[in-house]
Design a protein around this motif. Sequence first.
Motif, PDB file in Angstrom:
ATOM      1  N   TYR A  64      -7.145   6.126  -5.865  1.00  0.00           N
ATOM      2  CA  TYR A  64      -7.388   4.933  -5.042  1.00  0.00           C
ATOM      3  C   TYR A  64      -8.224   3.945  -5.853  1.00  0.00           C
ATOM      4  N   LEU A  95      -6.909  -1.411   2.093  1.00  0.00           N
ATOM      5  CA  LEU A  95      -7.091  -1.051   0.683  1.00  0.00           C
ATOM      6  C   LEU A  95      -7.263  -2.286  -0.191  1.00  0.00           C
ATOM      7  N   LEU A 106      -7.864  11.981   1.700  1.00  0.00           N
ATOM      8  CA  LEU A 106      -8.115  10.983   0.665  1.00  0.00           C
ATOM      9  C   LEU A 106      -8.741  11.619  -0.572  1.00  0.00           C
ATOM     10  N   THR A 116      -2.849   4.974   3.366  1.00  0.00           N
ATOM     11  CA  THR A 116      -3.700   3.799   3.489  1.00  0.00           C
ATOM     12  C   THR A 116      -2.982   2.700   4.258  1.00  0.00           C
ATOM     13  N   HIS A 128       0.828  -1.201   0.000  1.00  0.00           N
ATOM     14  CA  HIS A 128       0.000   0.000   0.000  1.00  0.00           C
ATOM     15  C   HIS A 128       0.864   1.254   0.000  1.00  0.00           C
TER      16      HIS A 128
END
Length: 306
Positions: free
Chosen positions: A286, A51, A186, A47, A43
Amino acid sequence: MIPSDATFAGTFPFAPRFTEAPGFRMHYVDEGPRDGEVVLCLHGEPTWGYLFRHLISTLSRTYRVVVPDHMGFGKSETPAGRSYWLQDHVANLEAFVLALDLTGITLVMHDFGGPVGMGFAARHPDRIRRIVSANGPTPFGQPDLFDRLVANAAVSPWFQWIARAAADGTLEPVLGNLGFNILSTLKLNGFENNAIITDTWIDAYGAPFATQADCLGALGWARGFANDAHRFETPTPAADRTIRDKPALAIWGEADRTLHAGHFLPLFSAIFPSGHIERLAGVGHYCFEDAPDAISELISDFLRRT
């Protein structure tokens, strides 16, 4: 640090495992058959193994899926006396892999998991079987790496914020309270699937950063860019030749605002001219959150074909 038994309402049901091999208490998931091919998922910022929860469930039916949390992230310890530069994470991963004696590894890398994974590959190319980069850079001694990093930083809201915050003194106050502003962080980096935002989801990503002492990992990664403290691994000619022969797949969410495809996919193609590239429209940085089913299928198919 998250309690070891936290499952976040059953969304992360995997047995917690720990090792002290890197010099701190490192958490990892290890699911699937012990004799299965190893898929090692790495990752990035900010995160943790959460994830990859969908990918773990899909691949562990056939493969041994190993997912460590980097130092200062997830359920791993955040030691106060350590630095959190790229080279430290590479060394930690090296100690982890050697302790578990993982071989025949398929690397699945997201965000700064890319430089960490490629750094390990430069040190131990014979342990690598395949490469999967999912919105994660693949630096491997390319001569234009620095120019690409600078060009990307000039158009990335995340890197632009890091530079401003380091200059005006707000980097530590903001990232030192990451547990309270995780959603805005994020979103700044970029994900498009707002339907996934629930209290449980926010808790899962905010829980690792409950106090300022818990935020050293996230702060260290950002500070390393501001201070030019990260050091990218340079492969030997032999390591370079070995890695170039590996099957490789790049998956890139084209709505990524942090790592732009135009700057980083050429790094992938320079190492893997025969590597396959999948560009996903409407998918953000993401990508494992925006398109988990599509990405799981792409990686499963790649593993079957190679």
